[in-house]
Motif scaffolding. Structure first.
Motif, PDB file in Angstrom:
ATOM      1  N   PHE A 277       1.507   6.248  -4.640  1.00  0.00           N
ATOM      2  CA  PHE A 277       2.797   5.564  -4.556  1.00  0.00           C
ATOM      3  C   PHE A 277       2.871   4.498  -5.633  1.00  0.00           C
ATOM      4  O   PHE A 277       1.889   3.816  -5.927  1.00  0.00           O
ATOM      5  CB  PHE A 277       2.942   4.904  -3.177  1.00  0.00           C
ATOM      6  N   SER A 278       4.051   4.333  -6.238  1.00  0.00           N
ATOM      7  CA  SER A 278       4.210   3.261  -7.216  1.00  0.00           C
ATOM      8  C   SER A 278       5.606   2.659  -7.136  1.00  0.00           C
ATOM      9  O   SER A 278       6.591   3.343  -6.847  1.00  0.00           O
ATOM     10  CB  SER A 278       3.949   3.765  -8.643  1.00  0.00           C
TER      11      SER A 278
ATOM     12  N   LEU B  38      11.098   3.291  -7.097  1.00  0.00           N
ATOM     13  CA  LEU B  38       9.992   3.921  -6.388  1.00  0.00           C
ATOM     14  C   LEU B  38       9.766   5.308  -6.957  1.00  0.00           C
ATOM     15  O   LEU B  38      10.720   6.005  -7.300  1.00  0.00           O
ATOM     16  CB  LEU B  38      10.315   4.075  -4.895  1.00  0.00           C
TER      17      LEU B  38
ATOM     18  N   ALA C  88      -2.552  -3.333   2.194  1.00  0.00           N
ATOM     19  CA  ALA C  88      -1.847  -2.632   1.118  1.00  0.00           C
ATOM     20  C   ALA C  88      -0.947  -1.540   1.687  1.00  0.00           C
ATOM     21  O   ALA C  88       0.182  -1.343   1.209  1.00  0.00           O
ATOM     22  CB  ALA C  88      -2.853  -2.033   0.132  1.00  0.00           C
ATOM     23  N   ASN C  89      -1.409  -0.827   2.703  1.00  0.00           N
ATOM     24  CA  ASN C  89      -0.587   0.209   3.321  1.00  0.00           C
ATOM     25  C   ASN C  89       0.640  -0.405   3.994  1.00  0.00           C
ATOM     26  O   ASN C  89       1.742   0.161   3.944  1.00  0.00           O
ATOM     27  CB  ASN C  89      -1.399   0.994   4.347  1.00  0.00           C
TER      28      ASN C  89
ATOM     29  N   LEU D 219       7.803   8.743  -5.710  1.00  0.00           N
ATOM     30  CA  LEU D 219       7.163   9.309  -4.528  1.00  0.00           C
ATOM     31  C   LEU D 219       7.011  10.818  -4.662  1.00  0.00           C
ATOM     32  O   LEU D 219       7.792  11.476  -5.359  1.00  0.00           O
ATOM     33  CB  LEU D 219       8.010   9.035  -3.276  1.00  0.00           C
TER      34      LEU D 219
ATOM     35  N   TRP E 195       2.170  -3.182   3.042  1.00  0.00           N
ATOM     36  CA  TRP E 195       3.118  -3.598   2.008  1.00  0.00           C
ATOM     37  C   TRP E 195       3.758  -2.404   1.320  1.00  0.00           C
ATOM     38  O   TRP E 195       4.906  -2.476   0.870  1.00  0.00           O
ATOM     39  CB  TRP E 195       2.423  -4.526   1.015  1.00  0.00           C
ATOM     40  N   ARG E 196       3.034  -1.286   1.223  1.00  0.00           N
ATOM     41  CA  ARG E 196       3.649  -0.059   0.692  1.00  0.00           C
ATOM     42  C   ARG E 196       4.846   0.336   1.555  1.00  0.00           C
ATOM     43  O   ARG E 196       5.937   0.636   1.040  1.00  0.00           O
ATOM     44  CB  ARG E 196       2.619   1.075   0.659  1.00  0.00           C
ATOM     45  N   ARG E 197       4.645   0.339   2.857  1.00  0.00           N
ATOM     46  CA  ARG E 197       5.743   0.689   3.764  1.00  0.00           C
ATOM     47  C   ARG E 197       6.867  -0.348   3.707  1.00  0.00           C
ATOM     48  O   ARG E 197       8.051   0.006   3.783  1.00  0.00           O
ATOM     49  CB  ARG E 197       5.216   0.830   5.191  1.00  0.00           C
TER      50      ARG E 197
ATOM     51  N   LEU F 233      -4.483  -1.992  -3.377  1.00  0.00           N
ATOM     52  CA  LEU F 233      -3.282  -2.334  -4.122  1.00  0.00           C
ATOM     53  C   LEU F 233      -3.646  -2.674  -5.553  1.00  0.00           C
ATOM     54  O   LEU F 233      -4.616  -3.391  -5.805  1.00  0.00           O
ATOM     55  CB  LEU F 233      -2.601  -3.534  -3.457  1.00  0.00           C
TER      56      LEU F 233
ATOM     57  N   GLY G  30       0.980  -0.371  -7.380  1.00  0.00           N
ATOM     58  CA  GLY G  30       0.563   0.946  -6.919  1.00  0.00           C
ATOM     59  C   GLY G  30      -0.305   0.879  -5.683  1.00  0.00           C
ATOM     60  O   GLY G  30      -1.098  -0.044  -5.508  1.00  0.00           O
ATOM     61  N   VAL G  31      -0.137   1.863  -4.819  1.00  0.00           N
ATOM     62  CA  VAL G  31      -1.015   2.078  -3.672  1.00  0.00           C
ATOM     63  C   VAL G  31      -1.226   3.587  -3.596  1.00  0.00           C
ATOM     64  O   VAL G  31      -0.320   4.329  -3.204  1.00  0.00           O
ATOM     65  CB  VAL G  31      -0.417   1.568  -2.351  1.00  0.00           C
TER      66      VAL G  31
END
Length: 351
Positions: free
Chosen positions: A48-49, A116, A178-179, A118, A181-183, A4, A44-45
């Protein structure tokens, strides 16, 4: 797995908002008189941002069609009228800007937003199991989704809390977390879109027992990392409604509650094994998908009949009490720096 990254900056002129959506150039003109004050946070991950911005005066914004990414934006707050294309926007409303489509917006006063960015091809993985939302073709049309008042308000509050906590300079987030929290971010920003879709009528659903077995196998293989419900839906190829029915039928609780208790169990084990000299309860909670230390402590005590600090101190008597996590801590476990970020994003919108 990608980690992250968080970048927060104060902006003292409208020119700084040309990066209003990270990675996408936006033409900006100030139309309302007054000194411009703004704040931009980019999270950012991988590719993805999430961009969260707030500003103090009215603007005109335009994005050219050269951007190959899908943008999903949500209005967080506004002191006056906001329009995108011909759509009037209210806080909580969501705007879909497809790749290769020009966009224009008009903010008549101070406002705050989230966006977002994507890959269109990535929606299948982000919304697996949700037939409409996982089809890239359905994101190729510009659209405004009106927020249900309750869902919209909850989404705005939840997103502000996530951004505040992840922006804490002291927050350490593993790639696995981090993955998650991205979701979670995608889930919050698109909640209004999901709520607007009719129930699926062509979904083929496996038996409840087999569905639960498949879900539990996936959760077990994930080990102690936090698993988001959207992962389960994507892996099993079912919608959230179907997954909820199966969990309720077989286990008597929904999948969100089941996953929450799984994470609480993982935290319990981590607290028993970790040395309080090298970590904190707040750090462990964040790694397992909990933002607010006070609410987390309430969930933990309800399940285990003890506070996290009591578990933490069992292996090292007397040391766990140095980092209590009792319900009295009703605010987020964020540092003063991150709380100021949240307040500034609210104050610039003045609502």
């Amino acid at each position: 797995m990608d980690g992250l990254t968080v970048l927060t900056s104060r902006v003292d002129g409208f020119e700084g908002f040309r990066d209003a959506v990270h990675g996408s150039h936006v033409d900006v003109m100030q139309l309302q008189r007054g000194r411009f004050r703004g704040l931009l946070t980019h999270i950012g991950v991988g590719d993805f941002s999430l961009s969260v911005g707030s500003f103090s005066v009215g603007l005109r914004t335009q994005r050219t069609s050269s951007d190959p990414k899908l943008i999903v934006g949500m209005l967080l707050g506004a002191e006056s009228r906001v329009t995108h294309w011909s759509y009037d926007m209210d806080p909580g409303d969501v705007l879909v800007i497809p790749p290769g489509v020009d966009h224009d917006g008009r903010f008549h006063g101070a406002a705050s937003y989230a966006a977002l960015r994507l890959d269109l091809a990535g929606v299948a993985g982000a919304f697996g199991g949700e037939s409409w939302m996982s089809d890239p073709a359905n994101w190729r049309r510009k659209h405004r989704y009106r927020a249900d008042p309750r869902i919209g308000a909850d989404a705005v509050a939840r997103l502000r809390e996530i951004v505040s906590r992840l922006s804490d300079p002291d927050a350490r987030v593993s790639p696995e977390a981090a993955n998650f929290w991205r979701r979670a971010i995608i889930d919050v920003v698109t909640a209004t879109v999901m709520h607007s879709q009719p129930p699926g009528t062509t979904e083929t659903i496996p038996s409840a027992t087999r569905l639960i077995r498949n879900a539990e196998h996936y959760i077990e293989a994930a080990g102690s990392r936090p698993v988001h419900i959207s992962e389960i839906c994507a892996k099993c190829g079912v919608s959230r409604r179907s997954l909820h029915r199966a969990f309720t039928e077989v286990l008597g609780i929904g999948p969100v509650t089941f996953l929450q208790r799984k994470r609480l169990c993982d935290i319990h084990s981590a607290l028993r094994d970790c040395d309080p000299a090298t970590t904190t309860i707040a750090e462990i909670a964040l790694q397992h998908g909990f933002l607010n230390l006070g609410r987390f402590s309430g969930y933990y005590r309800a399940l285990f009949d003890e506070y996290p600090s009591e578990t933490f101190g069992k292996r090292y008597p007397g040391r766990g009490r140095q980092r209590p996590a009792e319900p009295a801590a009703t605010s987020s476990a964020a540092s003063p720096a991150s709380r100021s970020i949240a307040s500034l994003h609210s104050n610039y919108a003045r609502y």
